[in-house]
Design a protein around this motif. Structure first.
Motif, PDB file in Angstrom:
ATOM      1  N   GLY A  63      29.942 -21.740 -30.783  1.00 46.39           N
ATOM      2  CA  GLY A  63      29.350 -23.011 -31.162  1.00 46.39           C
ATOM      3  C   GLY A  63      29.197 -23.168 -32.661  1.00 46.39           C
ATOM      4  O   GLY A  63      29.889 -22.531 -33.454  1.00 46.39           O
ATOM      5  N   HIS A  64      28.254 -24.003 -33.058  1.00 44.45           N
ATOM      6  CA  HIS A  64      28.093 -24.313 -34.473  1.00 44.45           C
ATOM      7  C   HIS A  64      27.634 -23.105 -35.280  1.00 44.45           C
ATOM      8  O   HIS A  64      27.794 -23.066 -36.503  1.00 44.45           O
ATOM      9  CB  HIS A  64      27.101 -25.467 -34.653  1.00 44.45           C
ATOM     10  CG  HIS A  64      27.201 -26.112 -36.009  1.00 44.45           C
ATOM     11  ND1 HIS A  64      26.330 -25.836 -37.036  1.00 44.45           N
ATOM     12  CD2 HIS A  64      28.100 -26.989 -36.507  1.00 44.45           C
ATOM     13  CE1 HIS A  64      26.671 -26.538 -38.108  1.00 44.45           C
ATOM     14  NE2 HIS A  64      27.741 -27.238 -37.819  1.00 44.45           N
ATOM     15  N   LYS A  65      27.113 -22.089 -34.601  1.00 45.48           N
ATOM     16  CA  LYS A  65      26.692 -20.874 -35.305  1.00 45.48           C
ATOM     17  C   LYS A  65      27.867 -20.235 -36.040  1.00 45.48           C
ATOM     18  O   LYS A  65      27.679 -19.629 -37.104  1.00 45.48           O
ATOM     19  CB  LYS A  65      26.067 -19.891 -34.319  1.00 45.48           C
ATOM     20  CG  LYS A  65      25.425 -18.673 -34.971  1.00 45.48           C
ATOM     21  CD  LYS A  65      24.719 -17.812 -33.932  1.00 45.48           C
ATOM     22  CE  LYS A  65      23.969 -16.680 -34.601  1.00 45.48           C
ATOM     23  NZ  LYS A  65      24.860 -15.778 -35.359  1.00 45.48           N
ATOM     24  N   ILE A  66      29.068 -20.362 -35.498  1.00 45.40           N
ATOM     25  CA  ILE A  66      30.240 -19.754 -36.143  1.00 45.40           C
ATOM     26  C   ILE A  66      30.456 -20.341 -37.526  1.00 45.40           C
ATOM     27  O   ILE A  66      30.802 -19.628 -38.474  1.00 45.40           O
ATOM     28  CB  ILE A  66      31.490 -19.921 -35.256  1.00 45.40           C
ATOM     29  CG1 ILE A  66      31.371 -19.017 -34.030  1.00 45.40           C
ATOM     30  CG2 ILE A  66      32.766 -19.610 -36.036  1.00 45.40           C
ATOM     31  CD1 ILE A  66      32.512 -19.140 -33.052  1.00 45.40           C
ATOM     32  N   ALA A  84      35.567 -24.990 -37.411  1.00 46.09           N
ATOM     33  CA  ALA A  84      34.327 -24.420 -36.882  1.00 46.09           C
ATOM     34  C   ALA A  84      33.164 -25.395 -36.974  1.00 46.09           C
ATOM     35  O   ALA A  84      32.223 -25.326 -36.169  1.00 46.09           O
ATOM     36  CB  ALA A  84      33.990 -23.129 -37.622  1.00 46.09           C
ATOM     37  N   TYR A  85      33.208 -26.303 -37.938  1.00 45.78           N
ATOM     38  CA  TYR A  85      32.142 -27.308 -38.057  1.00 45.78           C
ATOM     39  C   TYR A  85      32.284 -28.385 -36.987  1.00 45.78           C
ATOM     40  O   TYR A  85      31.291 -28.789 -36.357  1.00 45.78           O
ATOM     41  CB  TYR A  85      32.178 -27.950 -39.439  1.00 45.78           C
ATOM     42  CG  TYR A  85      31.092 -28.994 -39.641  1.00 45.78           C
ATOM     43  CD1 TYR A  85      29.789 -28.607 -39.956  1.00 45.78           C
ATOM     44  CD2 TYR A  85      31.363 -30.353 -39.498  1.00 45.78           C
ATOM     45  CE1 TYR A  85      28.782 -29.546 -40.122  1.00 45.78           C
ATOM     46  CE2 TYR A  85      30.368 -31.298 -39.662  1.00 45.78           C
ATOM     47  CZ  TYR A  85      29.079 -30.898 -39.976  1.00 45.78           C
ATOM     48  OH  TYR A  85      28.088 -31.847 -40.139  1.00 45.78           O
ATOM     49  N   LYS A 108      34.564 -20.159 -29.823  1.00 50.07           N
ATOM     50  CA  LYS A 108      33.953 -18.970 -29.221  1.00 50.07           C
ATOM     51  C   LYS A 108      34.841 -17.765 -29.515  1.00 50.07           C
ATOM     52  O   LYS A 108      36.071 -17.863 -29.509  1.00 50.07           O
ATOM     53  CB  LYS A 108      33.812 -19.155 -27.706  1.00 50.07           C
ATOM     54  CG  LYS A 108      33.051 -18.045 -26.984  1.00 50.07           C
ATOM     55  CD  LYS A 108      32.884 -18.386 -25.514  1.00 50.07           C
ATOM     56  CE  LYS A 108      32.239 -17.240 -24.735  1.00 50.07           C
ATOM     57  NZ  LYS A 108      30.833 -17.037 -25.114  1.00 50.07           N
ATOM     58  N   THR A 109      34.208 -16.625 -29.801  1.00 48.48           N
ATOM     59  CA  THR A 109      34.966 -15.403 -29.997  1.00 48.48           C
ATOM     60  C   THR A 109      35.567 -14.939 -28.680  1.00 48.48           C
ATOM     61  O   THR A 109      34.954 -15.055 -27.616  1.00 48.48           O
ATOM     62  CB  THR A 109      34.074 -14.284 -30.562  1.00 48.48           C
ATOM     63  OG1 THR A 109      32.854 -14.218 -29.789  1.00 48.48           O
ATOM     64  CG2 THR A 109      33.718 -14.537 -32.011  1.00 48.48           C
ATOM     65  N   LYS A 149      42.134 -20.587 -44.186  1.00 47.18           N
ATOM     66  CA  LYS A 149      40.678 -20.409 -44.267  1.00 47.18           C
ATOM     67  C   LYS A 149      39.974 -21.758 -44.366  1.00 47.18           C
ATOM     68  O   LYS A 149      38.948 -21.990 -43.708  1.00 47.18           O
ATOM     69  CB  LYS A 149      40.329 -19.537 -45.474  1.00 47.18           C
ATOM     70  CG  LYS A 149      38.841 -19.277 -45.634  1.00 47.18           C
ATOM     71  CD  LYS A 149      38.575 -18.292 -46.767  1.00 47.18           C
ATOM     72  CE  LYS A 149      37.078 -18.011 -46.916  1.00 47.18           C
ATOM     73  NZ  LYS A 149      36.801 -17.018 -47.973  1.00 47.18           N
ATOM     74  N   GLU A 150      40.507 -22.661 -45.170  1.00 48.59           N
ATOM     75  CA  GLU A 150      39.910 -23.986 -45.330  1.00 48.59           C
ATOM     76  C   GLU A 150      39.915 -24.740 -44.004  1.00 48.59           C
ATOM     77  O   GLU A 150      38.924 -25.361 -43.600  1.00 48.59           O
ATOM     78  CB  GLU A 150      40.689 -24.754 -46.413  1.00 48.59           C
ATOM     79  CG  GLU A 150      39.998 -25.997 -46.937  1.00 48.59           C
ATOM     80  CD  GLU A 150      40.446 -27.263 -46.231  1.00 48.59           C
ATOM     81  OE1 GLU A 150      39.936 -28.336 -46.559  1.00 48.59           O
ATOM     82  OE2 GLU A 150      41.309 -27.174 -45.324  1.00 48.59           O
TER      83      GLU A 150
END
Length: 314
Positions: free
Chosen positions: A151-154, A205-206, A211-212, A198-199
């Motif tokens: 989720g947003h935690k990532i 992710a935002y 999910k991992t 990466k960008e």
């Protein structure tokens, strides 16, 4: 069962492309393989055409007039032309392992999940490739995040400083719903020639629920050889700091357009300014840092100041 489009940008990869494609075709979920030739000057396009004749899942795409437009443009062509519900990425000189979709087969039963990612390992093609990789990343070949998250935690985990989660995951270990990319109009920034993955991952992710998956071992292999662009970029060089500057400038602009919470916008801005300063040399570096710090006092915090005032390797 998942139905997957695999996007493989191809540029001067005649030595590797057949192994990459073979690793993809082992999976019954793969219904489509899009090989996007990026104006290769070797026999890559010919090999791609030969593979497409043998395997009906394979489609070969090119840019107008066989132009070389870069890996980001090629991946975006793949996203735009993908016909299946799920998208996965692979580079032409890398390959997948048999466990590539083991986690995805279970996790995607949860309808809220937009994307799953795992760890990658490395395969060295000669001593020079090995040395270049180890100089850049160290001797541990497994590139992964350190704990499970979703989720947003990532999003927060990826940009947290000091970082305990891991600063990135690789596109070649990502599986994502095409609908999620289209819903949020997510494409790869073609103005970035390095760090574009990466960008993209931070923006992904935002906007999306990730999910991992398998993170204790690799699900894909990145080959280390003389031509890898990421291993050619020397840590703490002026070029390295320049690409960091472009990365965080892009993220800062994106965060403003999408009204991302102010704490994140500030973080991207400070990373941009510290990278911009670090890319400079001589008195100009210190003069500009002082000027930026007057308007942005948080730059004086150790983590930004130390990075900004590093002596870059010319």
């Amino acid at each position: 069962m998942m139905n997957i489009s695999v996007i493989i940008p191809v540029y001067n990869a005649q030595k590797y492309i057949e192994k990459a494609v073979t690793s993809v075709l082992q999976f019954k979920e793969v219904r489509e393989v899009l090989l996007i030739d990026d104006g290769s000057a070797d026999h890559s396009l010919k090999i791609c055409a030969s593979l497409a004749q043998k395997h009906p899942q394979i489609k070969v795409l090119t840019h107008p007039d066989n132009q070389n437009r870069g890996v980001s443009a090629s991946r975006n062509v793949g996203i735009d032309n993908a016909s299946q519900d799920y998208i996965a990425f692979l580079d032409a000189d890398d390959y997948w392992l048999p466990n590539r979709f083991d986690a995805e087969r279970e996790i995607f039963h949860d309808p809220k999940v937009d994307g799953v990612f795992g760890g990658i390992d490395a395969d060295f093609l000669g001593e020079q490739g090995k040395n270049a990789y180890e100089n850049k990343f160290g001797t541990n070949t497994l590139c992964t995040v350190q704990y499970e998250s979703e989720g947003h935690k990532i999003f927060g985990d990826l940009i947290e400083e000091p970082n305990k989660f891991g600063t990135f995951f690789s596109l070649i270990a990502l599986t994502v719903k095409k609908e999620a990319l289209n819903r949020h109009m997510l494409r790869i920034n073609e103005d970035l020639t390095l760090m574009e993955d990466k960008e993209f991952i931070i923006r992904l992710a935002y906007h999306c629920y990730l999910k991992t998956g398998i993170i204790k071992e690799g699900v894909a292999i990145r080959t280390a050889h003389d031509s890898n662009s990421i291993t050619r970029l020397q840590n703490n060089s002026a070029e390295y700091f320049h690409h960091n500057m472009k990365l965080y400038d892009s993220l800062y602009r994106w965060s403003r357009r999408h009204n991302v919470p102010v704490s994140y916008r500030t973080f991207f801005k400070l990373k941009y300014l510290s990278s911009k300063t670090a890319s400079e040399s001589g008195p100009k570096k210190f003069i500009n840092f002082a000027r930026y710090a007057v308007a942005n006092p948080q730059l004086l915090k150790t983590r930004y100041r130390y990075f900004a005032l590093k002596n870059n390797k010319e």
